[in-house]
Design an enzyme around this catalytic site. Structure first.
Site, PDB file in Angstrom:
ATOM      1  N   CYS A 104       0.867  -1.184   0.000  1.00  0.00           N
ATOM      2  CA  CYS A 104       0.000   0.000   0.000  1.00  0.00           C
ATOM      3  C   CYS A 104       0.897   1.225   0.000  1.00  0.00           C
ATOM      4  CB  CYS A 104      -0.917   0.022   1.217  1.00  0.00           C
ATOM      5  SG  CYS A 104      -1.884   1.556   1.337  1.00  0.00           S
ATOM      6  N   MET A 317      -4.489   5.172  -5.408  1.00  0.00           N
ATOM      7  CA  MET A 317      -3.574   4.393  -4.592  1.00  0.00           C
ATOM      8  C   MET A 317      -2.144   4.884  -4.820  1.00  0.00           C
ATOM      9  SD  MET A 317      -6.115   2.712  -6.286  1.00  0.00           S
ATOM     10  CE  MET A 317      -5.549   1.467  -7.438  1.00  0.00           C
TER      11      MET A 317
END
Length: 393
Positions: A104, A317
């Site tokens: 992430c 993201m």
């Protein structure tokens, strides 16, 4: 019938970029959860509140979105030249699994401040005022991330005037560098796993599409927005409320995953939701962001929309941002084409919440494109710290 008391586990709830998650020190987890396996997965699922057939995470710390159903485990560095190991788990919301297949990028921002605040960094390295460089080993993908943590009064600085589209309030700016962010493909090192800048995908139920398949930041399948009936200015309601559109985008993702060699059969995609991502790109065009802020075509190089865990992401993201910047820097990709072509080291793209500027340094070595570094600015802060409670069973 006797009932055991809940487990009480030290934890920190943090925002990093446009995501948030529950952070743990490895040594604070129960012994059986300090190693990979079902016990760890079950614990993190129960922390988040998954699997939840209602899709609400009412009985856990999750936020019932891909951006808020996350757990992070930080431990002492196992690699020379690094300060900490960082392991990321994307917890499925309604399904019964934790996806460990990728990183992430947004929560990578918070790893640096967490490491400083939790004693992983030698106090002698922390200035009274300035920044401290935290070198992070990203254990999911085996890559190095350098987080430049602002320090004020000898403590992590969290407040400031840096504004990040997708986050409601300003905070301190945190610069994040992703070093050598491409994953090696079967051809021995190309960040384009098929060896092509543009591939032709046969997508069942959709048709034949051009696609750029790249592994920089996170494996990503890029397609042209117009080719699948979009403008590239869509917001979440236009995508996430239409099951037919979601099915089409998932079919594209599965076809790309098969071509990239990430899965062997289409059925495997159901247990690998975190990677690859699928994103659609378009030339710059005016639109109004989800906050009501007008975004002018003149202020961006292209528009990008990306899917995360089966839904359109509310912003972008961090890892996909690396993929966007890298692909934009390589002449001939669909992303570069949408941005107007030519060579570039920095790209500013529009996403549902606004815009983001990301830099990437690429080079062609022995006939193969490589990326040495990608850089972006994010922010992070602690939302809550103390202990999470988890039923002992």
């Amino acid at each position: 019938m006797s009932h055991k008391p809940q487990l009480r586990i030290p934890a920190t709830y943090m925002r990093g970029g446009t995501s948030k998650g529950v952070f743990f020190r490895l040594q604070d987890l129960p012994a059986e959860a300090q190693v990979p396996g079902p016990a760890r997965d079950r614990l993190l699922q129960r922390v988040i509140g998954s699997p939840d057939p209602y899709g609400k995470h009412t009985d856990g710390m999750g936020g019932a979105t891909s951006s808020t159903s996350k757990c992070v485990i930080i431990g002492p560095a196992t690699r020379p030249g690094h300060d900490v190991d960082y392991l990321y788990g994307q917890v499925a919301i309604e399904e019964d699994f934790v996806d460990w297949s990728g990183n992430c990028g947004n929560l990578s921002t918070a790893v640096g401040p967490f490491a400083v605040a939790n004693g992983f960094i030698d106090p002698a390295r922390i200035p009274r005022e300035g920044t401290v460089e935290v070198r992070v080993w990203q254990a999911n993908i085996g890559k190095t991330i350098v987080v430049h943590v602002p320090v004020s009064g000898g403590q992590v600085q969290e407040t400031g005037d840096f504004e990040l589209d997708g986050v409601a309030f300003p905070a301190a700016e945190v610069v994040v560098e992703f070093l050598d962010p491409a994953e090696e493909g079967e051809d021995g090192g190309s960040m384009f796993p098929t060896g092509n800048l543009v591939d032709t995908l046969e997508v069942p139920g959709v048709g034949t599409l051009e696609a750029t398949l790249i592994t920089a930041g996170i494996p990503t399948v890029f397609v042209d927005a117009e080719a699948i009936g979009f403008t590239g200015t869509e917001l979440q309601p236009a995508i996430n409320g239409d099951p037919a559109i979601l099915a089409k985008l998932e079919a594209i993702r599965v076809a790309g995953a098969l071509r990239m060699g990430l899965i062997r059969t289409p059925e495997e995609a159901a247990t690998r939701q975190h990677t690859p991502k699928v994103a659609f790109v378009a030339p710059p065009r005016d639109y109004v962001s989800s906050s009501g802020k007008p975004i002018a075509a003149a202020d961006i190089d292209l528009n990008v929309r990306a899917m995360s865990m089966g839904k359109l992401h509310h912003a972008m993201m961090g890892t996909a941002s690396v993929a966007i910047a890298t692909a934009a820097a390589v002449p001939g990709t669909l992303v570069n084409r949408a941005a107007g072509g030519g060579a570039r080291e920095v790209v500013r793209f529009g996403h549902p919440s606004g815009t983001l500027r990301v830099g990437a340094s690429v080079a062609r070595v022995d006939g193969q494109w490589t990326v040495t570094r990608a850089v972006m600015s994010r922010s992070a802060r602690v939302l809550m710290e103390g202990h999470v409670r988890v039923p002992a069973a």
